[in-house]
Design an enzyme around this catalytic site. Structure first.
Site, PDB file in Angstrom:
ATOM      1  N   HIS A  32       0.945  -1.243   0.455  1.00  0.00           N
ATOM      2  CA  HIS A  32      -0.547  -0.526  -0.034  1.00  0.00           C
ATOM      3  C   HIS A  32       1.113   1.402   0.229  1.00  0.00           C
ATOM      4  O   HIS A  32       0.552   1.613   0.522  1.00  0.00           O
ATOM      5  CB  HIS A  32      -0.958   0.101   1.018  1.00  0.00           C
ATOM      6  CG  HIS A  32      -2.096   0.873   1.085  1.00  0.00           C
ATOM      7  ND1 HIS A  32      -3.320   0.685   0.873  1.00  0.00           N
ATOM      8  CD2 HIS A  32      -1.330   2.271   1.424  1.00  0.00           C
ATOM      9  CE1 HIS A  32      -3.559   2.387   0.887  1.00  0.00           C
ATOM     10  NE2 HIS A  32      -3.483   2.824   1.130  1.00  0.00           N
ATOM     11  N   HIS A  34       1.062   5.258  -2.741  1.00  0.00           N
ATOM     12  CA  HIS A  34       0.700   6.071  -3.236  1.00  0.00           C
ATOM     13  C   HIS A  34       1.774   6.461  -3.889  1.00  0.00           C
ATOM     14  O   HIS A  34       3.377   6.893  -3.764  1.00  0.00           O
ATOM     15  CB  HIS A  34      -0.299   6.977  -3.324  1.00  0.00           C
ATOM     16  CG  HIS A  34      -1.156   6.427  -2.290  1.00  0.00           C
ATOM     17  ND1 HIS A  34      -2.602   5.799  -2.273  1.00  0.00           N
ATOM     18  CD2 HIS A  34      -1.672   6.658  -0.813  1.00  0.00           C
ATOM     19  CE1 HIS A  34      -2.840   5.898  -0.935  1.00  0.00           C
ATOM     20  NE2 HIS A  34      -1.934   6.082   0.134  1.00  0.00           N
ATOM     21  N   ARG A 125     -10.566  -0.385  -5.591  1.00  0.00           N
ATOM     22  CA  ARG A 125     -10.219   0.953  -4.293  1.00  0.00           C
ATOM     23  C   ARG A 125     -11.715   1.988  -4.039  1.00  0.00           C
ATOM     24  O   ARG A 125     -11.691   2.707  -4.962  1.00  0.00           O
ATOM     25  CB  ARG A 125      -9.327   1.532  -4.163  1.00  0.00           C
ATOM     26  CG  ARG A 125      -8.821   2.005  -1.791  1.00  0.00           C
ATOM     27  CD  ARG A 125      -7.746   2.757  -2.203  1.00  0.00           C
ATOM     28  NE  ARG A 125      -8.229   3.306  -0.561  1.00  0.00           N
ATOM     29  CZ  ARG A 125      -7.114   3.997   0.578  1.00  0.00           C
ATOM     30  NH1 ARG A 125      -6.601   4.697  -0.797  1.00  0.00           N
ATOM     31  NH2 ARG A 125      -6.770   3.748   1.232  1.00  0.00           N
ATOM     32  N   HIS A 182      -6.042  -0.381   6.387  1.00  0.00           N
ATOM     33  CA  HIS A 182      -5.308   0.218   7.180  1.00  0.00           C
ATOM     34  C   HIS A 182      -6.161   0.023   8.358  1.00  0.00           C
ATOM     35  O   HIS A 182      -6.442   0.049   9.479  1.00  0.00           O
ATOM     36  CB  HIS A 182      -5.512   1.958   7.648  1.00  0.00           C
ATOM     37  CG  HIS A 182      -4.781   2.291   5.302  1.00  0.00           C
ATOM     38  ND1 HIS A 182      -3.780   2.252   5.767  1.00  0.00           N
ATOM     39  CD2 HIS A 182      -5.627   3.670   5.461  1.00  0.00           C
ATOM     40  CE1 HIS A 182      -2.850   2.897   4.682  1.00  0.00           C
ATOM     41  NE2 HIS A 182      -3.906   3.409   4.551  1.00  0.00           N
ATOM     42  N   ASP A 249       1.933   3.246   2.788  1.00  0.00           N
ATOM     43  CA  ASP A 249       1.315   3.730   2.640  1.00  0.00           C
ATOM     44  C   ASP A 249       2.290   5.266   2.762  1.00  0.00           C
ATOM     45  O   ASP A 249       2.494   6.612   2.794  1.00  0.00           O
ATOM     46  CB  ASP A 249       0.613   4.707   4.234  1.00  0.00           C
ATOM     47  CG  ASP A 249      -0.491   5.247   3.657  1.00  0.00           C
ATOM     48  OD1 ASP A 249      -0.995   5.637   2.556  1.00  0.00           O
ATOM     49  OD2 ASP A 249      -1.215   6.206   5.326  1.00  0.00           O
ATOM     50  N   ASN A 254      -1.441  13.668   4.939  1.00  0.00           N
ATOM     51  CA  ASN A 254      -3.126  14.001   5.609  1.00  0.00           C
ATOM     52  C   ASN A 254      -2.786  13.617   6.775  1.00  0.00           C
ATOM     53  O   ASN A 254      -3.281  12.919   7.382  1.00  0.00           O
ATOM     54  CB  ASN A 254      -4.081  13.604   5.107  1.00  0.00           C
ATOM     55  CG  ASN A 254      -4.201  14.818   3.541  1.00  0.00           C
ATOM     56  OD1 ASN A 254      -4.555  15.678   3.698  1.00  0.00           O
ATOM     57  ND2 ASN A 254      -5.126  13.294   2.903  1.00  0.00           N
TER      58      ASN A 254
END
Length: 293
Positions: A32, A34, A125, A182, A249, A254
């Protein structure tokens, strides 16, 4: 910790992470992460719930090499919306060793799914967390799952703990495996007996469901080194270790404080033994994502 949306880009990844003490097993996978932009080449969606700073593929690949990661699952970000181009660009460079999870509308054509499949995507997702705008009706997602089954894909569901009990019954209508993001975005301060975690464990009794042991820095309410989140991860790898995968992640959008990727790798050693790490990082990802390189 909260996930405040931001209207202006802020750095989200650590420029100088600690070299991890934990040596990952050969073939370890980060399931996971991005990529963001670069916005000059891959603009962000005008309607995106947040606008991140660039976190391009070259930085990501270097970070994985530094941490000892050989396989990866790039998850399309809400910042890019339904334009999966930035993730596809990474997959073109890492064909077979990385796969992708796309964002698509629930009424996506099969032809578009086949195109994404050729690019290396293997799942879709849907975000049901409020700060990302919430998701479509779950009944529509269940209908889409029949199309995903024809491709051998899976569903990935991003939700927070209170929604687990609300959505569990309907999620079981999925025609494909379902991966929960998560650890269900639990609140570590509420302890192991909190309803959200109890319902997550109950859901995971169904062998079609998987969970990402990721986001400990989001589950934690104490901050680094996230010790309060460790018992949840340990319980998951102990009770359903054959259907857990790990993710960094990266680049950690954020969050109020930027995590150290080396410390996140070392944290794995706090809730796994050697056999559990082999399953979490190598065997389970290979089974779920079917890396070919």
């Amino acid at each position: 910790m909260s996930d405040p949306a931001s209207s202006s880009p802020k750095p989200s990844y650590h420029n100088n992470p600690t070299e991890p003490k934990l040596k990952l097993p050969p073939g370890a996978a980060d399931c996971h992460f991005h990529v963001f932009g670069p916005k000059a080449k891959f603009p962000f969606d005008a309607k995106a719930p947040y606008t991140p700073a660039d976190a391009p593929k070259d930085v990501l690949i270097d970070r994985h090499m530094f941490l000892g990661i050989e396989h990866g699952v790039v998850v399309q970000s809400a910042a890019h919306g339904f334009d999966n181009s930035a993730a596809a660009d990474l997959l073109a460079d890492k064909k077979g060793s990385y796969v992708g999870v796309a964002l698509v509308p629930v009424n996506v054509d099969m032809s578009e799914l086949k195109k994404l499949h050729e690019q290396g995507f293997r799942g879709v997702r849907f975000n049901y967390v409020q700060h990302l705008g919430g998701g479509p009706p779950l009944a529509d997602v269940m209908k889409l799952s029949s199309k995903l089954a024809a491709l051998g894909w899976h569903l990935q569901i991003h939700l927070d703990a209170p929604k687990i009990v609300q959505m569990s019954t309907e999620l079981k209508f999925s025609a494909v495996p379902v991966v929960i993001d998560h650890m269900g975005r639990l609140d570590a301060s509420q302890g192991l007996d909190q309803p959200g975690f109890t319902h997550l464990l109950k859901l995971l009794e169904d062998k079609r469901f998987w969970v990402k042991v990721s986001g400990l820095e989001r589950v934690s309410r104490q901050g680094s080194p996230y010790a309060d989140a460790v018992p949840f991860a340990r319980r998951l790898v102990t009770e359903v270790g054959e259907r857990c995968v790990w993710g960094s992640d990266w680049p950690h959008p954020n969050l109020p404080a930027i995590p150290d990727d080396g410390q996140l790798v070392d944290l794995i050693g706090e809730y796994t033994n050697e056999a559990q790490r082999q399953a979490l990082l190598v065997d389970n990802p290979l089974k779920l994502y079917k890396f070919t390189s």
